[in-house]
Write an enzyme that holds these catalytic residues in place. Sequence first.
Site, PDB file in Angstrom:
ATOM      1  N   ASP A   9       4.407   4.706   1.933  1.00 32.76           N
ATOM      2  CA  ASP A   9       5.468   5.435   1.242  1.00 32.76           C
ATOM      3  C   ASP A   9       5.488   4.974  -0.208  1.00 32.76           C
ATOM      4  OD1 ASP A   9       7.687   7.106   0.753  1.00 32.76           O
ATOM      5  OD2 ASP A   9       8.455   6.780   2.761  1.00 32.76           O
TER       6      ASP A   9
ATOM      7  N   HIS B 219      -8.856   6.210  -6.816  1.00 34.02           N
ATOM      8  CA  HIS B 219     -10.012   6.500  -5.958  1.00 34.02           C
ATOM      9  C   HIS B 219      -9.513   6.851  -4.564  1.00 34.02           C
ATOM     10  CE1 HIS B 219     -12.913   5.029  -8.888  1.00 34.02           C
ATOM     11  NE2 HIS B 219     -12.247   3.883  -8.984  1.00 34.02           N
TER      12      HIS B 219
END
Length: 467
Positions: free
Chosen positions: A217, A292
């Site tokens: 989260d 990434h």
Amino acid sequence: MHSLSLISLALLSPLLVNAQLSGHVGPLTSSSSKASTKTCNVQDYGAKADKETDIGSAIEKAWDDCAEGGVVYIPSGDYAMSSRLKLSGGKASAIQLDGIIYRTGSDGGNLFMIEHSSDFEFFSSTSQGAIQGLGYEFHKDGSLNGPRLLRFYDVTDFSVHDVALVDSPAFHLSLDTCKNAEIYNMAIRGGDSGGLDGVDIWSENVWVHDVEVTNKDECVTVKSPAKNILVENIYCNWSGGCAMGSLGADTNISDVVYRNVYTWKSNQMYMIKSNGGSGSVSNLVLENFIGHGNAYSLDIDGEWSSMSTVSGDGVQLNNITVRNWKGTEEDGAARGPIKVVCAEKAPCTDITIDDFALWTESGDEQTYSCENGFGSGFCLQDGDGTSSYSTVITETAAPTGYEASSMSNDLSTAFGTDASIPIPTIPTSFFPGATPYSALAGAASGNAAKATSSATASRFRHRRGSH
């Protein structure tokens, strides 16, 4: 460290100067000075490092004796804590956590809540102190009803540093209506589930730097109301990613900078999320981001379907600068690296996207999508927001210069929700090529004072107009 000449400052954009800290952050008195006034060792109040005896009562008694000037000292060792502590008031005090506290008991609430205090410090002198929430004991049954680990409410002039927060049953660290805070040299490691936020901030004049977060989260997120927030050298290591929101009615956020944010295998590199609502976000800088393997990259979503619609025409976003983003996204055709969706009745204005180069890891094309966002760069349109539009641009060639460094501690898999999460070592690097502002406590020749001195020096340099 970021000291600039007056001539250099004059050349900076007004946005960058204004979106700074408004003054001093951190405690007004050093921990060594507090300790010389009085030290309250919890073991003198009945605490036992046996991983069974509740340490809560001992901390409360030590706090009563040291809250008005002194250090509550928790020595190295393993302690159990079934209490839910609310430590209120106090001035020129500190909690030195050199041991490890293990959450026990099934009550919700907050394991630690510090409120109505000033000139406060929560730290480890060895960088080995930790709170182990053992949240998996709740999560394996699908419950998020356990306690938050550490919450501050109405606290001014304080810091949290050199501690690890691990496997919280709920949120890990929350700053609620606080002022003049510094959060640094921390590792936060949670389960692979929503509702396990890393750092949540709705406060004023806060500097968060050199922090690693693993969860699913919020990594480091600003909520409303907030102003003068500086977030630097952040490592979202298999996380939800950094964000702003969710934003609802009467949103009031201004002068926020995120700088040097590295995001690996997360939901997004940065997201602003709302659905309806009112109020505004202004003067936001998002610069020097590397990503990434993330699902989303830049995601501004004024029609975010994962939250219920809030009454109002929408939150007005104005004066947002996005610059120097590099790296790759998971699937650029399915979820392009730029998504700017603004409400028709509350369009986004004065948005600048510059020096932005990301490329897809899957396939050979990616999309940029914009709706009612006005400014410059990629799919944004010129204008003042008086007309609506929606456009999608498909790119089939990789942009120049998208290649970016990775971090050696990138996780190979997420932590689950049904087994204990190990306590991590706090890293010494949080962004490729960036040196942390302060050495880890206890690092330099075993002398914690050197880290304290470095932190104090950097704090006082971060004033409006001196960054």
